[in-house]
Design an enzyme around this catalytic site. Structure first.
Site, PDB file in Angstrom:
ATOM      1  N   GLY A  20      82.496 -13.771 -69.618  1.00 55.89           N
ATOM      2  CA  GLY A  20      81.346 -13.599 -68.472  1.00 55.89           C
ATOM      3  C   GLY A  20      80.893 -15.218 -68.788  1.00 55.89           C
ATOM      4  N   ALA A  21      81.713 -16.653 -68.215  1.00 56.07           N
ATOM      5  CA  ALA A  21      80.935 -17.798 -69.354  1.00 56.07           C
ATOM      6  C   ALA A  21      80.750 -17.972 -67.676  1.00 56.07           C
ATOM      7  CB  ALA A  21      82.091 -18.647 -69.749  1.00 56.07           C
ATOM      8  N   ASN A  22      80.720 -17.746 -66.210  1.00 57.40           N
ATOM      9  CA  ASN A  22      80.786 -18.155 -65.140  1.00 57.40           C
ATOM     10  C   ASN A  22      78.998 -17.472 -64.694  1.00 57.40           C
ATOM     11  OD1 ASN A  22      81.647 -15.517 -64.841  1.00 57.40           O
ATOM     12  ND2 ASN A  22      80.704 -16.038 -62.369  1.00 57.40           N
ATOM     13  N   GLY A  24      74.889 -16.377 -65.484  1.00 56.87           N
ATOM     14  CA  GLY A  24      74.130 -16.274 -66.360  1.00 56.87           C
ATOM     15  C   GLY A  24      73.984 -16.993 -68.096  1.00 56.87           C
ATOM     16  N   GLY A  26      76.391 -16.037 -69.953  1.00 56.49           N
ATOM     17  CA  GLY A  26      77.674 -16.630 -70.796  1.00 56.49           C
ATOM     18  C   GLY A  26      77.375 -18.274 -69.858  1.00 56.49           C
ATOM     19  N   SER A 148      71.306  -5.027 -75.913  1.00 54.54           N
ATOM     20  CA  SER A 148      70.171  -4.837 -74.565  1.00 54.54           C
ATOM     21  C   SER A 148      68.990  -4.155 -75.385  1.00 54.54           C
ATOM     22  CB  SER A 148      70.365  -4.468 -73.607  1.00 54.54           C
ATOM     23  OG  SER A 148      68.846  -4.229 -72.845  1.00 54.54           O
ATOM     24  N   TYR A 173      74.036   2.849 -69.000  1.00 53.81           N
ATOM     25  CA  TYR A 173      73.853   1.461 -68.972  1.00 53.81           C
ATOM     26  C   TYR A 173      73.589   1.577 -70.730  1.00 53.81           C
ATOM     27  CZ  TYR A 173      72.559  -3.637 -69.715  1.00 53.81           C
ATOM     28  OH  TYR A 173      72.051  -4.818 -70.330  1.00 53.81           O
TER      29      TYR A 173
HETATM   30  N1  LIG Z   1      69.678 -10.693 -68.383  1.00 56.83           N
HETATM   31  C1  LIG Z   1      68.984  -9.613 -68.546  1.00 56.83           C
HETATM   32  O1  LIG Z   1      67.815  -9.956 -68.495  1.00 56.83           O
HETATM   33  C2  LIG Z   1      69.810  -8.965 -70.263  1.00 56.83           C
HETATM   34  C3  LIG Z   1      68.930  -8.411 -70.912  1.00 56.83           C
HETATM   35  C4  LIG Z   1      69.721  -7.114 -71.537  1.00 56.83           C
HETATM   36  C5  LIG Z   1      71.053  -7.274 -71.622  1.00 56.83           C
HETATM   37  N2  LIG Z   1      72.340  -8.345 -71.163  1.00 56.83           N
HETATM   38  C6  LIG Z   1      73.597  -8.463 -71.322  1.00 56.83           C
HETATM   39  O2  LIG Z   1      73.580  -9.845 -71.124  1.00 56.83           O
HETATM   40  C7  LIG Z   1      75.442 -10.152 -70.689  1.00 56.83           C
HETATM   41  C8  LIG Z   1      75.122 -10.722 -69.925  1.00 56.83           C
HETATM   42  O3  LIG Z   1      74.668 -10.955 -68.454  1.00 56.83           O
HETATM   43  P1  LIG Z   1      73.404 -11.638 -67.808  1.00 56.83           P
HETATM   44  O4  LIG Z   1      72.423 -11.100 -67.522  1.00 56.83           O
HETATM   45  O5  LIG Z   1      73.563 -13.112 -67.574  1.00 56.83           O
HETATM   46  O6  LIG Z   1      73.819 -11.584 -66.461  1.00 56.83           O
HETATM   47  P2  LIG Z   1      75.470 -11.991 -64.982  1.00 56.83           P
HETATM   48  O7  LIG Z   1      74.672 -13.229 -64.244  1.00 56.83           O
HETATM   49  O8  LIG Z   1      75.350 -11.419 -63.517  1.00 56.83           O
HETATM   50  O9  LIG Z   1      76.578 -11.681 -65.949  1.00 56.83           O
HETATM   51  C9  LIG Z   1      77.514 -11.100 -66.152  1.00 56.83           C
HETATM   52  C10 LIG Z   1      78.416 -11.676 -66.190  1.00 56.83           C
HETATM   53  O10 LIG Z   1      79.348 -10.690 -66.668  1.00 56.83           O
HETATM   54  C11 LIG Z   1      80.500 -10.989 -65.874  1.00 56.83           C
HETATM   55  N3  LIG Z   1      81.861  -9.232 -65.449  1.00 56.83           N
HETATM   56  C12 LIG Z   1      81.109  -8.377 -65.316  1.00 56.83           C
HETATM   57  N4  LIG Z   1      82.103  -7.172 -64.836  1.00 56.83           N
HETATM   58  C13 LIG Z   1      83.356  -8.023 -65.854  1.00 56.83           C
HETATM   59  C14 LIG Z   1      84.297  -7.613 -65.938  1.00 56.83           C
HETATM   60  N5  LIG Z   1      84.763  -6.191 -65.221  1.00 56.83           N
HETATM   61  N6  LIG Z   1      85.851  -8.057 -66.261  1.00 56.83           N
HETATM   62  C15 LIG Z   1      84.711  -9.738 -67.000  1.00 56.83           C
HETATM   63  N7  LIG Z   1      84.039 -10.291 -66.941  1.00 56.83           N
HETATM   64  C16 LIG Z   1      83.227  -9.313 -65.930  1.00 56.83           C
HETATM   65  C17 LIG Z   1      80.357 -11.204 -64.153  1.00 56.83           C
HETATM   66  O11 LIG Z   1      80.797 -11.649 -63.600  1.00 56.83           O
HETATM   67  P3  LIG Z   1      81.189 -12.487 -62.091  1.00 56.83           P
HETATM   68  O12 LIG Z   1      80.092 -13.479 -62.071  1.00 56.83           O
HETATM   69  O13 LIG Z   1      82.199 -12.604 -61.686  1.00 56.83           O
HETATM   70  O14 LIG Z   1      80.682 -10.543 -61.176  1.00 56.83           O
HETATM   71  C18 LIG Z   1      79.295 -12.674 -64.995  1.00 56.83           C
HETATM   72  O15 LIG Z   1      79.984 -13.803 -65.682  1.00 56.83           O
HETATM   73  C19 LIG Z   1      75.078  -8.304 -70.290  1.00 56.83           C
HETATM   74  O16 LIG Z   1      75.855  -8.287 -71.322  1.00 56.83           O
HETATM   75  C20 LIG Z   1      74.041  -7.466 -69.693  1.00 56.83           C
HETATM   76  O17 LIG Z   1      74.237  -6.680 -70.238  1.00 56.83           O
HETATM   77  C21 LIG Z   1      70.840  -9.449 -69.756  1.00 56.83           C
END
Ligand SMILES: NC(=O)c1ccc[n+]([C@@H]2O[C@H](COP(=O)([O-])OP(=O)(O)OC[C@H]3O[C@@H](n4cnc5c(N)ncnc54)[C@H](OP(=O)(O)O)[C@@H]3O)[C@@H](O)[C@H]2O)c1
Length: 307
Positions: A20-22, A24, A26, A148, A173
Site C-alpha cells: 500500500g505504498a502509493n 497515505g 505507506g 489499529s 474491520y
Molecule cells: N489512517 C488512519 O487513521 C489509520 C488508523 C488505524 C490504522 N490504519 C491502518 O493503516 C494502514 C494504511 O492505511 P492508510 O490510512 O494509509 O489508508 P489509505 O491511504 O487508504 O492507504 C491504503 C493502502 O492500501 C492499499 N490497498 C487496499 N486494498 C488493497 C489490496 N487489495 N491489495 C493491495 N493494496 C491494497 C490501497 O491501495 P489503493 O490506493 O489502490 O486503494 C492504499 O495504497 C491500513 O492497514 C489501516 O488499517 C490507518
C-alpha cells in the site's frame, strides 16, 4: 525526546517492502525510508497510482531507490506472482511492512471468497509473510504489521469468520485489526522458538488523515459519512507523515524487541510521536492466536517454514 524520521539513520544497503505504498501512511513511510537510503519495493495493486506515487517521491528525494511490483492482496495468485518477481530480482529482504488496508466497507469478497477486510488486511499479508519469512530470517530482519486502535473492539468470530451469516463493516474491520496483532505476537513467539534473530512487531498510527476514511463512504455513495470522516480526521488526526512514524520506528529502531507494539504517545494514542504501547488482553490470547494461525494456513494454503 520524541522520535522522528530523522532518527532513522542511514539505511543504505537495506531492502524494505511496503504494501500500500502509493497512498497515505505507506506513501509517507516509503518517502522517508528512501530519503534515508533504503531500497524500497512499493507493493501496490494499482500500477498507475503506484507509478505516480513513485514519481512524486523521486521528485522530492534525490537518488530515491524505488521499484514498483504489483500486489493485490485480495488475490492469492497475485501474492505468489509478487513473491516470484521479488525473489527473481532480490537476494535479501530486511523489513516487510504489512501496511495496506481497507476499513469499514460494504461486504465484498476476495478472489478466493474471503470477506474483503479479513482477506486483504490479514490473510493476504499472512500469505505474503509466509512466502518471504525465510529471507527475513536470513537477514535477521523484521515483519511490521500495521494494526489499529480498532483492534480494541475487535473479536475473532471463528464460527462466522467471513461474516456470511452476520456482517458488520466495523465488526469486520475490528476483527481484521485484532487478527493483525494475534498474528504479530504468534509469529514472534514462533521465531523465538527456533532461536531466530528475526522479529515481528505491531504498530498503529493513531488517527491519520488518509484515504482510508473515504473508501467506505465512496463505495456506498454516502456524502454525509464522507463529510463526517473528513471532519473527524482533520480535527482529531494528524498528517500521514506523522502517522507513519510508529511504522518507521517499528521498522528501524534498535531499541525494540520482537512482540512489541508501537503507537503515538499523545491523547488516547490518537496522535503524537511513537512509543511502546499496550494492546488488549485479547490480542495476547495464545489459544486464539494458534487457532487463527491454523485457519489462516488452511485458507491461504501457505505454511511457514521457520528454522
Ligand atoms: N489512517 C488512519 O487513521 C489509520 C488508523 C488505524 C490504522 N490504519 C491502518 O493503516 C494502514 C494504511 O492505511 P492508510 O490510512 O494509509 O489508508 P489509505 O491511504 O487508504 O492507504 C491504503 C493502502 O492500501 C492499499 N490497498 C487496499 N486494498 C488493497 C489490496 N487489495 N491489495 C493491495 N493494496 C491494497 C490501497 O491501495 P489503493 O490506493 O489502490 O486503494 C492504499 O495504497 C491500513 O492497514 C489501516 O488499517 C490507518
Amino acid at each position: 525526546m520524541s522520535w522522528t524520521a530523522e532518527d532513522m539513520g542511514d539505511l543504505g544497503g537495506e531492502t524494505v517492502i511496503v504494501t500500500g505504498a502509493n497512498s497515505g501512511l505507506g506513501f509517507s513511510a516509503t518517502k522517508e525510508l528512501a530519503r534515508h537510503g533504503a531500497e524500497v519495493v512499493m507493493a501496490c495493486r494499482n500500477l498507475e497510482k503506484a507509478d505516480d506515487a513513485k514519481q512524486e517521491i523521486e521528485n522530492e528525494v534525490d537518488n530515491a531507490d524505488l521499484e514498483v511490483i504489483k500486489l493485490d492482496l485480495a488475490d492469492l495468485e497475485s501474492v505468489s506472482s509478487f513473491v516470484e518477481k521479488f525473489r527473481r530480482e532480490h537476494d535479501s529482504l530486511d523489513v516487510l511492512c504489512n501496511n495496506a488496508g481497507l476499513m469499514a466497507i460494504p461486504r465484498r469478497e476476495t478472489q478466493h471468497g474471503f470477506e474483503m477486510q479479513l482477506g486483504v488486511n490479514h490473510l493476504g499479508h499472512f500469505a505474503l509473510t509466509g512466502h518471504l519469512i525465510d529471507m527475513i530470517q536470513e537477514s535477521a530482519g523484521r515483519v511490521v504489521n500495521q494494526s489499529s486502535m480498532a483492534h480494541e473492539g475487535g473479536e475473532i468470530d471463528f464460527d462466522d469468520l467471513m461474516g456470511e451469516d452476520d456482517y458488520s463493516k466495523w465488526g469486520a474491520y475490528g476483527q481484521s485489526k485484532l487478527a493483525n496483532l494475534l498474528f504479530t505476537y504468534e509469529l514472534d513467539r514462533r521465531l523465538e522458538d527456533v532461536d531466530s534473530e528475526a522479529m515481528s512487531i505491531g504498530c498503529h498510527p493513531g488517527v491519520s488523515d488518509t484515504n482510508l476514511f473515504r473508501k467506505g463512504p465512496e463505495m456506498t455513495g454516502s456524502r454525509i459519512k464522507l463529510l463526517v470522516g473528513e471532519v473527524f480526521t482533520r480535527i482529531l488526526g494528524q498528517s500521514a507523515d506523522k502517522g507513519c512514524l510508529p511504522m518507521l520506528y517499528a521498522a528501524t529502531s534498535d531499541a525494540l524487541e520482537g512482540g512489541e507494539y508501537i503507537g503515538p504517545d499523545g491523547f488516547r494514542e490518537m496522535r503524537g510521536y511513537p512509543e511502546k504501547q499496550e494492546s488488549t488482553e485479547d490480542s495476547h490470547n495464545r489459544e486464539d492466536a494458534q487457532r487463527l494461525w491454523e485457519v489462516s494456513e488452511e485458507l491461504t494454503g501457505v505454511s511457514f517454514s521457520l528454522d
